[in-house]
Design a protein around this motif. Structure first.
Motif, PDB file in Angstrom:
ATOM      1  N   ASN A   1       0.832  -1.193   0.000  1.00  0.00           N
ATOM      2  CA  ASN A   1       0.000   0.000   0.000  1.00  0.00           C
ATOM      3  C   ASN A   1       0.875   1.255   0.000  1.00  0.00           C
TER       4      ASN A   1
ATOM      5  N   THR B   1      -0.056   4.990   6.434  1.00  0.00           N
ATOM      6  CA  THR B   1      -0.581   4.307   5.252  1.00  0.00           C
ATOM      7  C   THR B   1      -1.796   5.064   4.746  1.00  0.00           C
TER       8      THR B   1
ATOM      9  N   ASP C   1      -5.799   1.370   0.809  1.00  0.00           N
ATOM     10  CA  ASP C   1      -5.643   0.127   0.070  1.00  0.00           C
ATOM     11  C   ASP C   1      -5.379   0.434  -1.393  1.00  0.00           C
ATOM     12  N   ARG C   2      -4.193   0.093  -1.882  1.00  0.00           N
ATOM     13  CA  ARG C   2      -3.833   0.407  -3.258  1.00  0.00           C
ATOM     14  C   ARG C   2      -4.721  -0.302  -4.268  1.00  0.00           C
ATOM     15  N   ASP C   3      -5.414  -1.379  -3.882  1.00  0.00           N
ATOM     16  CA  ASP C   3      -6.296  -2.067  -4.826  1.00  0.00           C
ATOM     17  C   ASP C   3      -7.437  -1.162  -5.287  1.00  0.00           C
TER      18      ASP C   3
END
Length: 535
Positions: free
Chosen positions: A137, A155, A158-160
């Motif tokens: 992430n 953070t 969520d990179r998704d």
């Protein structure tokens, strides 16, 4: 052991009674020095001069001259300190340099901090960068600019949710503002845009907002600018063009409070494929939102929707509206004039790629490319500086940004290609410095050459007193730095950065040497990834 009581008297800033204040004491010493000097002169030149010394007028003249010898250097030093303090706010300017260049601190290239020192930005005394490593992430990392110690990491999400898109972050309104637009791992289809505001002191998330498709965001000046389609179909019709309407809002990044709003007219758009954007739907239309960068801090925003482009000033007013198939890329010159360039250069090979917007609303072609000034203090607000190369050499041209008239031209070197082609410039205190093969200084008002150091060119920077030039090998690999006085071009000192980063007494190869960003120091990256800050 017996303890002895001691009487203590607290005093303010006044000197003790009976003792002179520091200024009086300094003047007394100057007077004494002048008297001794005059008496020595009298002893040398003879009785007649000694008799003259007894006259009050002669004594006062001598004492005045002695005081001037001391006062003038002190005043000059004070003015120089004031000048350098003002220049400290100029982006890219190095902190004052000295001959004993040394390593302030290092970070391993495998550490998050090593990447942040190369690509991050400065917020107060903190270096911040958004890092996205493969399979992880996106993480916002903050380092102490003076020591490289990690202060915090956060953070972002969520990179998704946005695929391979990487968040872009900047300092804005006292916070760290970030934004990203992307799709959830698909090559086409709807995208999402997310914005964040993070406290630079501790990494605490202050605000986070996620928008749907047809929304773009950019950090510009002290605002988060958000543009979104507010009318028109979400997807392309079965055939032909269609109309859409967009709204642009300037927001406080920490609170989301609206500072200005603009709603545009309905514009016609058509489906287009953008091969450089893997998340763009080829059945949709193209749109882009970006800060318009200039030599100083960007405060303007450009929005492109299909073939229409608008440029907004800091308060949301429309400065320019352009319509052209394929659109335009916009940038700014010193002083705030607008320069445009066609996005599809292949279709306009017969036309100059750059055009300047004049005060009368017309566009004037520019016969050259804007000079990449790595340091610019804004002291040349009315001239656009261009470079152009022909078979006979490279020329620096100054163009009046109001009228487009050529102010002056000056040669800056022969045509150079290959590793030694390192064209860069510095604009400081009404002068222009260039580092193409030769190191040169010009009066920015007239183009008059002030001094030249033959063969001393290279990638260029400054600390306000010295010109700092990158030295390279014949193959173009960085070696170290040379310095020259800005006043007259005289050589000062050199430093072999390879030797400073040597391991076990052996010189090492360097990947890059950088000047002034994100910290106000010289940076170097060793071939093994080690990042060093020098000062």
């Amino acid at each position: 052991m017996a303890r002895r009581m001691v009487d203590v008297e607290l005093v303010g800033d006044e000197p003790p009674r009976g003792e002179p204040d520091p200024v009086t004491e300094w003047l007394r010493r100057v007077a004494a020095t002048g008297a001794r000097a005059a008496q020595r002169v009298g002893a040398v030149v003879g009785p007649r001069a000694a008799r003259a010394w007894r006259r009050p007028t002669v004594r006062w003249v001598a004492l005045g001259l002695a005081a001037a010898v001391v006062v003038v250097p002190v005043a000059d030093a004070s003015r120089e300190r004031t000048r350098l303090a003002a220049l400290a706010q100029v982006p890219g300017l190095l902190a004052p340099l000295h001959p004993g260049l040394r390593v302030l601190y290092t970070l391993p290239g495998s550490d998050y901090g090593g990447t942040a020192l190369q690509d991050g930005f400065l917020v107060g005394r903190t270096v911040v960068d958004a890092l996205s490593l493969f399979g992880e992430n996106s993480t916002l990392v903050a380092l102490d600019a003076a020591t490289g110690a990690r202060r915090w990491s956060t953070t972002l999400g969520d990179r998704d949710a946005w695929g391979d898109a990487i968040p872009r972050c900047a300092a804005a309104g006292g916070v760290v503002a970030c934004e990203v637009t992307g799709g959830p791992g698909r090559a086409s289809g709807p995208t999402v845009t997310t914005t964040w505001a993070v406290d630079p002191a501790d990494g605490r998330l202050l605000r986070g907002v996620t928008y749907g498709d047809h929304v773009l965001a950019a950090t510009v000046g002290d605002l988060m600018v958000v543009a979104q389609q507010v009318a028109g179909p979400d997807r392309a019709p079965a055939s032909g063009a269609w109309s859409v309407t967009w709204r642009v809002t300037g927001q406080d990044p920490a609170t989301g409070a609206t500072r200005w709003t603009w709603t545009g007219p309905a514009v016609r758009v058509a489906a287009e494929d953008e091969p450089t954007d893997p998340f763009h739907d080829p059945t949709d239309y193209g749109a882009d939102l970006y800060p318009v960068a200039g030599p100083l801090r960007a405060t303007d925003t450009a929005l492109r929707v299909g073939d229409d482009t608008w440029l907004f000033g800091a308060g949301g007013t429309v400065r320019v509206h352009l319509h052209r198939a394929g659109g335009w890329a916009l940038t700014e010159t010193r002083g705030g004039s607008v320069v445009r360039q066609p996005l599809d250069l292949g279709a306009v090979r017969a036309r100059p790629p750059w055009e300047l917007l004049l005060d009368d609303g017309t566009w004037r072609p520019l016969a050259g490319t804007p000079l990449p000034a790595v340091v610019d203090d804004g002291s040349v607000p009315d001239a656009v500086l261009l470079t152009s190369t022909s078979g006979t050499g490279t020329t620096l041209t100054a163009v009046d940004r109001h009228t487009g008239a050529t102010l002056w031209q000056a040669p800056i070197g022969p045509p150079v290609v290959g590793p030694r082609f390192t064209l860069s410039g510095v604009v400081l205190d009404g002068r222009v410095y260039t580092g193409l093969q030769d190191l040169r200084a010009f009066d920015a008002a007239t183009g008059r050459p002030l001094w030249t150091v033959a063969g001393a060119g290279g990638w260029l920077s400054t600390d306000g007193t010295l010109a700092v030039v990158l030295t390279t090998s014949a193959q173009g690999f960085p070696l170290g730095v040379r310095t020259y006085a800005l006043a007259d071009g005289r050589a000062r000192w050199t430093a072999d950065v390879r030797a400073l980063l040597a391991t076990q007494g052996k010189d090492v190869n360097l990947s890059t040497i950088t000047f002034g960003l994100p910290v106000r120091h010289i940076g170097a990256v060793r071939a093994d990834g080690l990042v060093a800050v020098l000062g």
